[in-house]
Design a protein around this motif. Structure first.
Motif, mmCIF file in Angstrom:
data_model
loop_
_atom_site.group_PDB
_atom_site.id
_atom_site.type_symbol
_atom_site.label_atom_id
_atom_site.label_comp_id
_atom_site.label_asym_id
_atom_site.label_seq_id
_atom_site.Cartn_x
_atom_site.Cartn_y
_atom_site.Cartn_z
ATOM 1 N N VAL A 15 0.827 -1.195 0.000
ATOM 2 C CA VAL A 15 0.000 0.000 0.000
ATOM 3 C C VAL A 15 0.866 1.251 0.000
ATOM 4 N N GLU A 16 0.238 2.354 -0.377
ATOM 5 C CA GLU A 16 0.832 3.666 -0.180
ATOM 6 C C GLU A 16 -0.184 4.515 0.562
ATOM 7 N N PHE A 17 0.291 5.274 1.522
ATOM 8 C CA PHE A 17 -0.596 6.102 2.317
ATOM 9 C C PHE A 17 -0.900 7.405 1.605
ATOM 10 N N LEU A 18 -2.126 7.855 1.743
ATOM 11 C CA LEU A 18 -2.576 9.089 1.108
ATOM 12 C C LEU A 18 -2.445 10.256 2.083
ATOM 13 N N PRO A 19 -2.391 11.475 1.577
ATOM 14 C CA PRO A 19 -2.229 12.631 2.469
ATOM 15 C C PRO A 19 -3.369 12.737 3.476
ATOM 16 N N GLU A 20 -3.018 13.128 4.673
ATOM 17 C CA GLU A 20 -4.045 13.421 5.672
ATOM 18 C C GLU A 20 -4.787 14.694 5.267
ATOM 19 N N ASP A 21 -6.025 14.802 5.707
ATOM 20 C CA ASP A 21 -6.782 16.023 5.436
ATOM 21 C C ASP A 21 -6.074 17.229 6.043
ATOM 22 N N ALA A 22 -5.913 18.270 5.249
ATOM 23 C CA ALA A 22 -5.365 19.511 5.792
ATOM 24 C C ALA A 22 -6.393 20.136 6.726
ATOM 25 N N PRO A 23 -5.967 20.695 7.850
ATOM 26 C CA PRO A 23 -6.924 21.352 8.748
ATOM 27 C C PRO A 23 -7.716 22.418 7.998
ATOM 28 N N SER A 24 -9.023 22.349 8.109
ATOM 29 C CA SER A 24 -9.901 23.296 7.414
ATOM 30 C C SER A 24 -11.046 23.680 8.327
ATOM 31 N N ALA A 25 -11.269 24.968 8.472
ATOM 32 C CA ALA A 25 -12.374 25.437 9.295
ATOM 33 C C ALA A 25 -13.705 25.125 8.617
ATOM 34 N N ASN A 29 -16.157 13.392 8.307
ATOM 35 C CA ASN A 29 -15.953 11.957 8.526
ATOM 36 C C ASN A 29 -16.947 11.384 9.526
ATOM 37 N N ARG A 30 -17.219 12.132 10.592
ATOM 38 C CA ARG A 30 -18.153 11.613 11.597
ATOM 39 C C ARG A 30 -19.570 11.509 11.039
ATOM 40 N N TRP A 31 -19.999 12.506 10.269
ATOM 41 C CA TRP A 31 -21.335 12.426 9.667
ATOM 42 C C TRP A 31 -21.393 11.308 8.636
ATOM 43 N N ALA A 32 -20.283 11.048 7.960
ATOM 44 C CA ALA A 32 -20.245 9.946 6.998
ATOM 45 C C ALA A 32 -20.465 8.606 7.698
ATOM 46 N N GLU A 33 -20.024 8.512 8.937
ATOM 47 C CA GLU A 33 -20.224 7.294 9.716
ATOM 48 C C GLU A 33 -21.641 7.177 10.261
ATOM 49 N N ILE A 34 -22.225 8.297 10.641
ATOM 50 C CA ILE A 34 -23.491 8.286 11.382
ATOM 51 C C ILE A 34 -24.710 8.270 10.476
ATOM 52 N N LEU A 35 -24.645 9.002 9.369
ATOM 53 C CA LEU A 35 -25.805 9.080 8.477
ATOM 54 C C LEU A 35 -26.123 7.708 7.873
ATOM 55 N N PRO A 36 -27.389 7.462 7.551
ATOM 56 C CA PRO A 36 -27.793 6.174 6.952
ATOM 57 C C PRO A 36 -27.444 6.130 5.466
ATOM 58 N N LEU A 37 -26.163 5.959 5.189
ATOM 59 C CA LEU A 37 -25.674 5.902 3.815
ATOM 60 C C LEU A 37 -25.410 4.459 3.417
ATOM 61 N N THR A 38 -25.372 4.212 2.121
ATOM 62 C CA THR A 38 -24.942 2.909 1.650
ATOM 63 C C THR A 38 -23.430 2.812 1.789
ATOM 64 N N THR A 40 -10.578 13.553 -1.818
ATOM 65 C CA THR A 40 -9.342 14.060 -1.222
ATOM 66 C C THR A 40 -9.498 15.438 -0.591
ATOM 67 N N ASP A 41 -10.573 16.135 -0.925
ATOM 68 C CA ASP A 41 -10.814 17.475 -0.404
ATOM 69 C C ASP A 41 -11.801 17.387 0.756
ATOM 70 N N PRO A 42 -11.380 17.705 1.991
ATOM 71 C CA PRO A 42 -12.293 17.597 3.132
ATOM 72 C C PRO A 42 -13.513 18.511 3.019
ATOM 73 N N LEU A 43 -13.359 19.654 2.368
ATOM 74 C CA LEU A 43 -14.500 20.550 2.196
ATOM 75 C C LEU A 43 -15.513 19.961 1.209
ATOM 76 N N ALA A 44 -15.013 19.298 0.170
ATOM 77 C CA ALA A 44 -15.913 18.633 -0.770
ATOM 78 C C ALA A 44 -16.629 17.478 -0.092
ATOM 79 N N ARG A 45 -15.934 16.747 0.765
ATOM 80 C CA ARG A 45 -16.550 15.633 1.499
ATOM 81 C C ARG A 45 -17.644 16.151 2.427
ATOM 82 N N LEU A 46 -17.353 17.245 3.107
ATOM 83 C CA LEU A 46 -18.341 17.831 4.015
ATOM 84 C C LEU A 46 -19.559 18.326 3.245
#
Length: 228
Positions: free
Chosen positions: A138-148, A186-195, A206-212
């Motif tokens: 494996v290769e590790f991917l960049p951690e999310d940059a801190p974003s408000a 990430n927490r909402w991705a875990e909690i919401l009733p998603l497939t 890769t973009d935490p703001l896009a994920r949010l």
């Protein structure tokens, strides 16, 4: 293998040179780190997220002993085709490494383990040991940059601050960052009733703001007819 809710099964460890949790963080993103044990599951693990596992197969118990002794990580990957415990299921091309933070003997005599997601990774190649344990380079991917949190989504952090304490011990080992877009997403991705497919899609963003933003959009819809 079987998994009670919330516990799930586990496969751990790497072959070759040990890779400890602290050492993992010294690798630059995109750098292959050798073989990581891959545990295929019907779930998606996110960085900073909890995963409760229980063990009964000798091969996994042996791996856990080595993992605990040598502080080795293991990788959680989503099953695309096949079953948990199957010989060689088809899995997603990326997953999340996990570390063991607690363990105990369950009432049924099985070994229970609490884990936390750490780093996202991409699988470069995969093979299987004689005992059935899946291993991947494996290769590790960049951690999310801190974003408000964007002003229009600060309510997601506030709601999460109210909700997580209501989930009991599930997030007992998780650090809280209610003002960080990546962590909140990430927490909402875990909690919401998603497939699981939707969760995997979020993990691969890769973009935490896009994920949010995607989590926020999905949070307003009706729950899917079937989800994990």
């Amino acid at each position: 293998m079987s998994a009670a809710a919330p516990p799930r099964e586990i496969a751990l460890n790497a072959t070759g040179a040990p890779v400890s949790n602290s050492k993992m963080r010294d690798f630059a993103a995109g750098t292959p780190v050798g073989e990581l044990a891959l545990f295929p599951l019907d779930t998606v693990l996110f960085p900073g997220g909890p995963l409760r596992l229980r063990l009964f197969e000798p091969r996994y118990l042996d791996m856990v002993r080595r993992c605990l002794k040598e502080s080795r990580p293991f990788g959680v990957v989503l099953i695309l085709e096949g079953e948990e415990g199957g010989a060689a299921p088809s899995v997603a091309a990326s997953g999340t490494s996990a570390r063991i933070v607690d363990f105990n003997t369950l009432p049924d005599g099985l070994l229970g383990i609490d884990c936390l997601g750490e780093l996202r990774f991409r699988i470069l190649s995969r093979r299987q040991q004689a005992d059935g344990l899946n291993l991947g380079e494996v290769e590790f991917l960049p951690e999310d940059a801190p974003s408000a949190l964007p002003a229009e989504l600060t309510h997601l952090g506030e709601l999460l601050r109210e909700l997580l304490p209501q989930l009991g011990e599930r997030y007992a080992h998780a650090s809280a960052h209610y003002e960080d877009a990546g962590w909140v997403g990430n927490r909402w991705a875990e909690i919401l009733p998603l497939t699981t497919a939707e969760r995997q899609q979020l993990l691969e963003l890769t973009d935490p703001l896009a994920r949010l933003a995607q989590v926020a959009a999905w949070s307003t819809r009706q729950p899917p007819t079937a989800h994990v």
